[in-house]
Design a protein around this motif. Structure first.
Motif, PDB file in Angstrom:
ATOM      1  N   UNK A 135       0.813  -1.218   0.000  1.00 45.48           N
ATOM      2  CA  UNK A 135       0.000   0.000   0.000  1.00 45.48           C
ATOM      3  C   UNK A 135       0.843   1.263   0.000  1.00 45.48           C
ATOM      4  N   UNK A 136       1.962   1.246   0.719  1.00 52.50           N
ATOM      5  CA  UNK A 136       2.774   2.449   0.896  1.00 52.50           C
ATOM      6  C   UNK A 136       4.253   2.256   0.569  1.00 52.50           C
ATOM      7  N   UNK A 137       4.667   1.047   0.179  1.00 51.17           N
ATOM      8  CA  UNK A 137       6.084   0.804  -0.063  1.00 51.17           C
ATOM      9  C   UNK A 137       6.906   0.832   1.202  1.00 51.17           C
ATOM     10  N   UNK A 138       6.300   0.384   2.299  1.00 51.44           N
ATOM     11  CA  UNK A 138       6.914   0.474   3.625  1.00 51.44           C
ATOM     12  C   UNK A 138       7.467  -0.874   4.074  1.00 51.44           C
ATOM     13  N   UNK A 139       8.616  -0.833   4.755  1.00 50.85           N
ATOM     14  CA  UNK A 139       9.202  -2.023   5.361  1.00 50.85           C
ATOM     15  C   UNK A 139       8.773  -2.115   6.816  1.00 50.85           C
ATOM     16  N   UNK A 140       8.390  -3.307   7.239  1.00 54.50           N
ATOM     17  CA  UNK A 140       8.089  -3.578   8.645  1.00 54.50           C
ATOM     18  C   UNK A 140       9.280  -4.322   9.234  1.00 54.50           C
ATOM     19  N   UNK A 141       9.903  -3.737  10.253  1.00 58.13           N
ATOM     20  CA  UNK A 141      11.113  -4.293  10.861  1.00 58.13           C
ATOM     21  C   UNK A 141      10.847  -4.622  12.326  1.00 58.13           C
ATOM     22  N   UNK A 142      10.992  -5.894  12.693  1.00 51.41           N
ATOM     23  CA  UNK A 142      10.753  -6.339  14.062  1.00 51.41           C
ATOM     24  C   UNK A 142      12.085  -6.471  14.792  1.00 51.41           C
ATOM     25  N   UNK A 143      12.187  -5.881  15.966  1.00 51.36           N
ATOM     26  CA  UNK A 143      13.439  -5.918  16.718  1.00 51.36           C
ATOM     27  C   UNK A 143      13.576  -7.215  17.501  1.00 51.36           C
TER      28      UNK A 143
END
Length: 228
Positions: A135-143
């Motif tokens: 939808x937004x070209x966003x990366x989801x990064x989990x720590x």
């Protein structure tokens, strides 16, 4: 009294009521546990292959660069080519995440790979992503100890490896995947959503790259077939 209870107690005091009971409490519990999505745009209701293309287009519109590769074995050479194109140092600080353990860096002996959290002297980081949002070209990064958040923000050049199957349609999809992977109530300490390299135009509306994080963001999409 724990901090959480003190906060809720003050909120209740300002609202002029005590804790919810009976049906009201059950309704609130059901709403919290239901995770009902908000309005979802129709543009993401497309076949997964088109979602991957949309993710790339949106990411590139936000000044990230994207390369498509056919397998994880191609990551070292793609990384080398990126560093060469930008005249960057060949010293890489790589996430200790096990998903990167099998990368064949013996094919690119000129790359110097160290693993761990980022240090001030690190110029380039290499990390996996948890998910991508078309939808937004966003990366989801989990720590986690294996995916320290410092690698996402401290080096000026951030290279991210993501499988095509990890790309989802919406923000809500990424949260659902997080809950499914980690379990409800057991989410990572930090979840970062990254849309392009760091930038700001706060001063005289002049765009400055790298103000609060990397100046460059390069995404390697590994084609691993259709999404699960």
């Amino acid at each position: 009294m724990p901090s959480r209870d003190r906060i809720f107690s003050r909120i209740r005091h300002n609202l002029g009521r005590g804790p919810l009971e009976g049906e009201a409490a059950q309704a609130l519990k059901a709403r919290i546990e239901g995770h009902a999505p908000n309005i979802v745009p129709k543009r993401t209701n497309i076949p997964h292959k088109e979602q991957v293309n949309l993710f790339q287009a949106k990411a590139e519109a936000l000044a990230a660069t994207v390369a498509r590769i056919s397998s994880f074995d191609d990551v070292p050479e793609a990384l080398r080519d990126y560093l060469t194109a930008h005249n960057l140092a060949t010293r890489i600080k790589m996430s200790p995440d096990k998903s990167l353990d099998s990368l064949p860096f013996d094919k690119t002996p000129m790359l110097e790979i160290k693993r761990g959290a980022a240090a001030p002297e690190d110029e380039v980081s290499l990390t996996p992503a948890f998910a991508g949002i078309a939808e937004t070209g966003t990366l989801c990064m989990a720590s986690s100890p294996e995916t320290p958040s410092t690698l996402n923000f401290l080096p000026e050049n951030h290279v991210v490896v993501i499988k095509a199957s990890q790309i989802t349609g919406t923000l809500e999809d990424s949260w659902e995947r997080l809950r499914k992977t980690y379990g409800a109530g057991n989410l990572p300490r930090t979840v970062n959503f990254i849309s392009g390299p760091s930038r700001t135009a706060d001063i005289e509306q002049t765009l400055i790259m790298g103000a609060h994080g990397p100046r460059r963001l390069h995404i390697l999409i590994v084609d691993d077939g259709p999404q699960d």
